[in-house]
Design a protein around this motif. Structure first.
Motif, mmCIF file in Angstrom:
data_model
loop_
_atom_site.group_PDB
_atom_site.id
_atom_site.type_symbol
_atom_site.label_atom_id
_atom_site.label_comp_id
_atom_site.label_asym_id
_atom_site.label_seq_id
_atom_site.Cartn_x
_atom_site.Cartn_y
_atom_site.Cartn_z
ATOM 1 N N GLN A 58 -12.426 4.158 -0.830
ATOM 2 C CA GLN A 58 -12.130 5.489 -0.315
ATOM 3 C C GLN A 58 -11.242 5.452 0.920
ATOM 4 O OE1 GLN A 58 -16.303 6.836 -0.016
ATOM 5 N NE2 GLN A 58 -15.826 8.346 -1.598
ATOM 6 N N GLY A 59 -10.578 4.325 1.149
ATOM 7 C CA GLY A 59 -9.677 4.236 2.288
ATOM 8 C C GLY A 59 -8.437 5.087 2.091
ATOM 9 N N LYS A 60 -7.726 5.348 3.158
ATOM 10 C CA LYS A 60 -6.552 6.203 3.088
ATOM 11 C C LYS A 60 -5.415 5.570 2.288
ATOM 12 C CE LYS A 60 -7.444 8.805 7.321
ATOM 13 N NZ LYS A 60 -6.945 9.210 8.664
ATOM 14 N N LYS A 61 -5.445 4.265 2.118
ATOM 15 C CA LYS A 61 -4.413 3.597 1.327
ATOM 16 C C LYS A 61 -4.953 3.018 0.019
ATOM 17 C CE LYS A 61 -1.170 2.481 5.039
ATOM 18 N NZ LYS A 61 -0.353 1.416 5.666
ATOM 19 N N ASP A 62 -6.099 3.505 -0.409
ATOM 20 C CA ASP A 62 -6.664 3.060 -1.693
ATOM 21 C C ASP A 62 -6.104 3.943 -2.807
ATOM 22 O OD1 ASP A 62 -8.112 0.992 -0.597
ATOM 23 O OD2 ASP A 62 -9.916 2.182 -0.300
ATOM 24 N N PHE A 63 -4.927 3.557 -3.318
ATOM 25 C CA PHE A 63 -4.179 4.400 -4.244
ATOM 26 C C PHE A 63 -4.423 4.084 -5.721
ATOM 27 C CE2 PHE A 63 -1.158 4.261 -0.494
ATOM 28 C CZ PHE A 63 -1.481 5.541 -0.038
ATOM 29 N N ILE A 64 -5.159 3.025 -6.004
ATOM 30 C CA ILE A 64 -5.282 2.563 -7.391
ATOM 31 C C ILE A 64 -5.868 3.630 -8.327
ATOM 32 C CG2 ILE A 64 -6.361 0.855 -8.909
ATOM 33 C CD1 ILE A 64 -4.027 -0.236 -7.240
ATOM 34 N N PRO A 65 -7.014 4.253 -8.026
ATOM 35 C CA PRO A 65 -7.558 5.251 -8.956
ATOM 36 C C PRO A 65 -6.581 6.390 -9.238
ATOM 37 C CG PRO A 65 -9.230 4.599 -7.381
ATOM 38 C CD PRO A 65 -7.939 4.005 -6.904
ATOM 39 N N LYS A 66 -5.903 6.870 -8.210
ATOM 40 C CA LYS A 66 -4.949 7.974 -8.385
ATOM 41 C C LYS A 66 -3.769 7.538 -9.253
ATOM 42 C CE LYS A 66 -4.339 10.570 -4.835
ATOM 43 N NZ LYS A 66 -3.901 11.111 -3.513
ATOM 44 N N ALA A 67 -3.277 6.325 -9.037
ATOM 45 C CA ALA A 67 -2.149 5.831 -9.829
ATOM 46 C C ALA A 67 -2.540 5.610 -11.288
ATOM 47 C CB ALA A 67 -1.618 4.533 -9.221
ATOM 48 N N LEU A 68 -3.743 5.099 -11.522
ATOM 49 C CA LEU A 68 -4.207 4.903 -12.900
ATOM 50 C C LEU A 68 -4.337 6.233 -13.622
ATOM 51 C CD1 LEU A 68 -6.904 2.145 -12.239
ATOM 52 C CD2 LEU A 68 -4.801 1.840 -13.555
ATOM 53 N N GLN A 69 -4.868 7.211 -12.951
ATOM 54 C CA GLN A 69 -4.997 8.544 -13.547
ATOM 55 C C GLN A 69 -3.622 9.119 -13.881
ATOM 56 O OE1 GLN A 69 -6.839 11.450 -11.002
ATOM 57 N NE2 GLN A 69 -7.058 12.968 -12.625
ATOM 58 N N ALA A 70 -2.665 8.958 -12.976
ATOM 59 C CA ALA A 70 -1.322 9.490 -13.198
ATOM 60 C C ALA A 70 -0.647 8.830 -14.397
ATOM 61 C CB ALA A 70 -0.472 9.293 -11.943
ATOM 62 N N GLU A 71 -1.012 7.578 -14.692
ATOM 63 C CA GLU A 71 -0.419 6.864 -15.819
ATOM 64 C C GLU A 71 -1.228 7.020 -17.100
ATOM 65 O OE1 GLU A 71 2.563 5.589 -15.978
ATOM 66 O OE2 GLU A 71 2.797 6.372 -13.945
ATOM 67 N N GLY A 72 -2.192 7.911 -17.099
ATOM 68 C CA GLY A 72 -2.923 8.232 -18.319
ATOM 69 C C GLY A 72 -4.006 7.263 -18.713
ATOM 70 N N VAL A 73 -4.450 6.430 -17.765
ATOM 71 C CA VAL A 73 -5.562 5.524 -18.063
ATOM 72 C C VAL A 73 -6.865 6.298 -17.924
ATOM 73 C CG1 VAL A 73 -6.702 3.358 -17.479
ATOM 74 C CG2 VAL A 73 -4.223 3.579 -17.171
ATOM 75 N N GLU A 74 -7.645 6.322 -18.992
ATOM 76 C CA GLU A 74 -8.910 7.070 -18.976
ATOM 77 C C GLU A 74 -9.962 6.318 -18.174
ATOM 78 O OE1 GLU A 74 -12.297 8.914 -22.010
ATOM 79 O OE2 GLU A 74 -10.531 7.881 -22.816
ATOM 80 N N LYS A 75 -10.532 6.982 -17.220
ATOM 81 C CA LYS A 75 -11.594 6.375 -16.407
ATOM 82 C C LYS A 75 -12.920 6.469 -17.148
ATOM 83 C CE LYS A 75 -13.595 8.726 -13.178
ATOM 84 N NZ LYS A 75 -13.841 9.506 -11.943
ATOM 85 N N TYR A 76 -13.584 5.333 -17.336
ATOM 86 C CA TYR A 76 -14.909 5.311 -17.943
ATOM 87 C C TYR A 76 -16.004 5.318 -16.883
ATOM 88 C CZ TYR A 76 -12.797 4.435 -22.523
ATOM 89 O OH TYR A 76 -12.077 4.549 -23.692
ATOM 90 N N PHE A 77 -15.727 4.686 -15.771
ATOM 91 C CA PHE A 77 -16.626 4.816 -14.612
ATOM 92 C C PHE A 77 -15.898 4.350 -13.363
ATOM 93 C CE2 PHE A 77 -17.935 0.607 -16.399
ATOM 94 C CZ PHE A 77 -17.612 -0.209 -15.333
ATOM 95 N N HIS A 78 -16.363 4.821 -12.247
ATOM 96 C CA HIS A 78 -15.868 4.385 -10.931
ATOM 97 C C HIS A 78 -17.049 4.435 -9.978
ATOM 98 C CE1 HIS A 78 -13.033 5.060 -7.237
ATOM 99 N NE2 HIS A 78 -13.462 3.798 -7.318
ATOM 100 N N ASP A 110 0.846 -1.201 0.000
ATOM 101 C CA ASP A 110 0.000 0.000 0.000
ATOM 102 C C ASP A 110 0.880 1.250 0.000
ATOM 103 O OD1 ASP A 110 -2.479 -1.261 -0.073
ATOM 104 O OD2 ASP A 110 -2.461 -1.616 2.076
ATOM 105 N N ASP A 111 1.416 1.527 -1.199
ATOM 106 C CA ASP A 111 2.311 2.666 -1.358
ATOM 107 C C ASP A 111 2.043 3.286 -2.732
ATOM 108 O OD1 ASP A 111 4.954 4.188 -0.681
ATOM 109 O OD2 ASP A 111 5.286 3.326 -2.679
ATOM 110 N N LEU A 112 1.780 4.591 -2.776
ATOM 111 C CA LEU A 112 1.393 5.248 -4.018
ATOM 112 C C LEU A 112 2.485 5.159 -5.073
ATOM 113 C CD1 LEU A 112 -0.512 6.898 -5.755
ATOM 114 C CD2 LEU A 112 0.329 8.975 -4.608
ATOM 115 N N SER A 113 3.717 5.443 -4.704
ATOM 116 C CA SER A 113 4.805 5.431 -5.670
ATOM 117 C C SER A 113 5.010 4.050 -6.277
ATOM 118 C CB SER A 113 6.099 5.912 -5.004
ATOM 119 O OG SER A 113 7.176 5.830 -5.909
ATOM 120 N N THR A 114 5.013 3.013 -5.418
ATOM 121 C CA THR A 114 5.183 1.642 -5.908
ATOM 122 C C THR A 114 4.000 1.230 -6.779
ATOM 123 O OG1 THR A 114 6.410 1.088 -3.896
ATOM 124 C CG2 THR A 114 5.581 -0.745 -5.226
ATOM 125 N N THR A 115 2.818 1.623 -6.359
ATOM 126 C CA THR A 115 1.619 1.305 -7.139
ATOM 127 C C THR A 115 1.704 1.902 -8.531
ATOM 128 O OG1 THR A 115 0.250 1.200 -5.139
ATOM 129 C CG2 THR A 115 -0.888 1.537 -7.236
#
Length: 400
Positions: free
Chosen positions: A250-270, A223-228
């Motif tokens: 929405q937990g404090k260590k739920d980094f997946i959506p933020k990491a996907l966005q940073a890598e340019g993956v377009e979100k279609y729904f969440h 559970d680490d944003l940089s590693t994710t």
């Protein structure tokens, strides 16, 4: 955040299927793959007038003329060169699978004969052309025997062998990685501490994919944003499909959506208007497709079965699985305004498939799945459901 309805999520996912092309594999390694091009008869099926019963071959006209006893002129077995009947009042003994002798057009099985001293005596009436499988009766040369987009099984493999198709074109499978996150997870081989659990989601989903001959790779990240983010960045270059389990709520260590966005993956729904599996995330980057599933085991399994498998089938050119339905065996109440995937035990009541609610203890109760056989999809428009009402059923297995 507005929740995406189940029907809308289904539409979006199925609009983002990808054809991964064609590859050629040995025919005897193609079981459960999907045919990409037609298999065509290289000669007539069957390739000759084929005898279908052990017995004798005669001329029909001799029977019409009153002949009921036939001298055995010779014997022809399967694999031998086609013989010719020289005496129209005689016969040739023939075995199943052999080609029909020249000058004959009727086969009489041994059960309908009495053979004494080289003469076959007929014991019953016969019909012209009986016990003969005629050349080209099944398929003519050049005709398609198996259409593209057909899943291959034992009969199809046999057809490939019969036409000499040593290598056949099949739909190329996507490369898939399952990425888990969560500091509480340990591998199956480890003994977990009191605050840890063994990782099971990956093996559940991997087993689903093996039904389609897809072998997956596994990656676990802390559970680490940089590693994710780094892991997702590399995975996007190495795999067609990323399936992530956990870290999407929405937990404090739920980094997946933020990491996907940073890598340019377009979100279609969440987040979907459903339970279990509400935090489900879906997106795409070029030809990379990302399914980010909730970490709770029932949620991840339901989302994989309900959304990923239909996406995979369409990507491979397979037709959708027939929608199954089952009737509630008893009244059931569900108060949340969400589509609810109810775990059910299935049984027959006459001609009707019945579904008995077995609710368990929430989306973390993975053990409850072994006591049930499917999810009954209850619509969000109502919260009281009555015995006998029929709803869509998503079975766990694929044999139904």
């Amino acid at each position: 955040m507005e929740l995406t309805p189940v029907t809308e999520a289904t539409r979006i996912i199925l609009e983002n299927t990808i054809d991964y092309g064609t590859e050629y594999v040995p025919f005897d390694s193609a079981n459960r793959r999907v045919l990409a091009e037609p298999l065509v008869a290289d000669r007539d099926f069957p390739p000759f007038d084929r005898v279908t019963m052990d017995g004798i071959a005669i001329q029909w006209q001799s029977y019409v003329n009153g002949q009921r006893s036939f001298r055995i002129e010779s014997t022809q077995t399967a694999g031998e060169t086609q013989q010719t009947l020289t005496d129209s009042n005689a016969c040739i003994e023939v075995m199943t699978g052999t080609s029909l002798p020249v000058n004959t057009n009727l086969v009489i099985r041994y059960e309908d004969l009495e053979i004494k001293e080289g003469v076959a005596h007929l014991k019953t009436t016969v019909n012209e052309g009986q016990n003969i499988h005629y050349r080209g009766e099944d398929r003519m040369v050049g005709k398609i025997i198996i259409e593209p987009n057909t899943p291959l099984g034992p009969p199809e493999i046999a057809i490939a062998a019969s036409i000499g198709a040593t290598r056949i074109g099949v739909k190329k499978l996507p490369t898939v990685v399952i990425i888990t996150s969560g500091d509480e997870l340990v591998s199956v081989e480890q003994t977990p501490l009191s605050h840890q659990i063994r990782s099971s989601n990956v093996h559940c989903i991997a087993t689903l994919l093996k039904e389609y001959q897809i072998n997956v790779d596994f990656i676990h990240i802390p559970d680490d944003l940089s590693t994710t983010q780094q892991t997702i960045q590399i995975a996007l270059t190495q795999y067609d499909v990323l399936i992530l389990c956990g870290g999407v709520s929405q937990g404090k260590k739920d980094f997946i959506p933020k990491a996907l966005q940073a890598e340019g993956v377009e979100k279609y729904f969440h987040k979907l208007s459903q339970q279990p599996g509400k935090p489900f995330w879906f997106g795409r980057k070029g030809n990379n497709v990302v399914f980010a599933l909730p970490g709770n085991p029932v949620s991840s399994f339901m989302c994989a079965r309900r959304y990923f498998i239909p996406w995979l089938r369409k990507s491979l050119g397979l037709s959708p699985m027939d929608t199954m339905y089952a009737a509630l065996s008893e009244d059931y109440t569900y108060t949340s305004p969400l589509t609810y995937f109810l775990q059910v035990q299935l049984f027959q009541e006459g001609a009707t498939l019945m579904a008995r609610p077995i609710t368990g203890h929430g989306s973390g109760d993975f053990a409850n799945l072994v006591n049930t056989q499917g999810f009954l999809e209850l619509p969000k428009e109502k919260n009281e459901f009555h015995r006998g009402e029929i709803f869509p059923l998503w079975r766990y297995d694929f044999g139904s």
